[in-house]
Design an enzyme around this catalytic site. Structure first.
Site, short mmCIF file in Angstrom:
data_model
loop_
_atom_site.label_atom_id
_atom_site.label_comp_id
_atom_site.label_asym_id
_atom_site.label_seq_id
_atom_site.Cartn_x
_atom_site.Cartn_y
_atom_site.Cartn_z
N THR A 6 34.52 8.28 2.89
CA THR A 6 33.69 9.08 1.99
C THR A 6 32.50 9.69 2.71
OG1 THR A 6 34.36 7.81 0.07
CG2 THR A 6 32.26 8.92 -0.11
N THR A 83 34.47 2.96 3.01
CA THR A 83 33.94 1.65 2.60
C THR A 83 35.01 0.70 2.07
OG1 THR A 83 33.43 2.41 0.36
CG2 THR A 83 31.68 2.64 2.02
N ASP A 84 36.17 1.25 1.66
CA ASP A 84 37.17 0.38 1.03
C ASP A 84 37.68 -0.73 1.95
OD1 ASP A 84 37.02 1.67 -1.38
OD2 ASP A 84 38.64 3.08 -0.94
N1 ASP Z 1 38.13 5.61 -0.46
C1 ASP Z 1 37.00 5.76 0.42
C2 ASP Z 1 37.38 5.18 1.76
O1 ASP Z 1 37.37 3.99 1.91
C3 ASP Z 1 35.81 5.08 -0.15
C4 ASP Z 1 34.55 5.18 0.67
O2 ASP Z 1 34.55 5.51 1.84
O3 ASP Z 1 33.49 4.88 0.08
O4 ASP Z 1 37.69 5.92 2.67
#
Ligand code: ASP
Length: 300
Positions: A6, A83-84
């Site tokens: 993200t 973040t995932d």
């Molecule tokens: N779906 C995203 C990822 O993990 C979520 C994020 O980065 O906050 O790439």
């Protein structure tokens, strides 16, 4: 080292967006007034949504990090990441990297194109942490929302907000505010074995099974039929499970499958009295799965 996420995402203002569309070099541009970006070498490694991260990519990241760190003039490495699965990649690196130099993962909860995007501040913070001598010898770090976390303890605990990461058992190990890095305690690295990974080794199938009322052990049975070499059971509370699950896990051990017991409850320690099962202790189920993978690969 840019991997997507993200932090590199763009989309509409209501939150619909695509992760990993902006290259690392452009992310770096967003912090040029705060950090001397001429000192940063960018490697565009992946441009994925970290939902699609996998063990082969972890091995690629590991090799890349090692190559960077081998350079005498490299102070440290920053990895931008979704973040995932950030906590999982960080944990994998924590258990496979033998270095004193700082390796810092960061990301963002809001895409780069959103109002109050948190990516640029997180990136500045991560660069500042990687560039700080006090960060040496603390293992792999995750920097988000002004907090410095050890990869050994951190988890994503929030679905939406920028305060998405916490180390629920220990708390953050430090803070970074406008590039100023402070640690709460003297230097130490979490104590654990560092595993040596041979790149070509085929990774075994090691799933996590999540406990729920009514689990009759069928899921454990089906992953055994599917060829699992190990499994993590994320039990209730301190790592308990139903009688039917116990029978299924006993069966797994009889078949030579390694079973590690964790808990779906994030905080606290797993008590595993039955010695034929390994205890995840303080580890989350995802961390326990990575450790079990490494242990199995170490044995073969
Ligand atoms: N779906 C995203 C990822 O993990 C979520 C994020 O980065 O906050 O790439």
């Amino acid at each position: 080292m840019a991997t997507g996420g993200t932090i590199a995402g763009t989309g509409d203002i209501k939150g619909k967006y695509e992760a990993g569309t902006i290259p690392g070099s452009r992310l770096l541009d967003s912090v040029k007034d705060a950090f001397d970006i001429n000192r940063v070498e960018v490697q565009e490694l992946f441009s994925i949504d970290s939902k699609d991260m996998n063990e082969n990519m972890w091995q690629e990241i590991l090799i890349c990090v090692k190559n960077f760190l081998a350079k005498d003039d490299a102070a440290g490495v920053v990895i931008t990441h979704g973040t995932d699965t950030m906590a999982e990649t960080a944990f994998f690196l924590e258990y496979t990297l033998d270095t004193d130099k700082p390796v810092v993962l960061t990301g963002a909860m809001r895409p780069a194109s959103s109002l109050s995007a948190d990516g640029p501040m997180n990136l500045w913070s991560a660069l500042s942490v990687a560039d700080n001598k006090e960060s040496k010898g603390r293992g792999v770090l995750v920097v988000m929302n002004g907090e410095i976390h050890s990869a050994a303890y951190v988890a994503k605990i929030m679905r939406n907000d920028v305060s998405a990461f916490a180390s629920v058992n220990t708390g953050a190990i430090g803070s970074v505010l406008n590039g100023d890095v402070r640690y709460f305690l003297p230097k130490s690295r979490p104590k654990h074995k560092i595993y040596k990974i041979e790149r070509e080794k085929k990774l075994p199938f090691v799933p996590i099974i999540y406990s729920y009322a009514g689990d009759d052990g069928e899921v454990v049975g089906s992953v055994l039929r599917y060829g699992a070499k190990g499994l993590v059971y994320a039990g209730f509370g301190s790592g308990t499970f139903s009688k039917s699950v116990k029978n299924a896990l006993d069966e797994a051990v009889k078949k030579g499958v390694k079973v590690m017991i964790s808990s779906k409850v994030l905080k606290g320690r797993t008590l595993t009295e039955d010695k034929k099962f390994m205890s995840a202790d303080f580890l989350t189920p995802e961390q326990a799965r990575i450790l079990l993978l490494l242990k199995i690969m170490d044995d073969v």
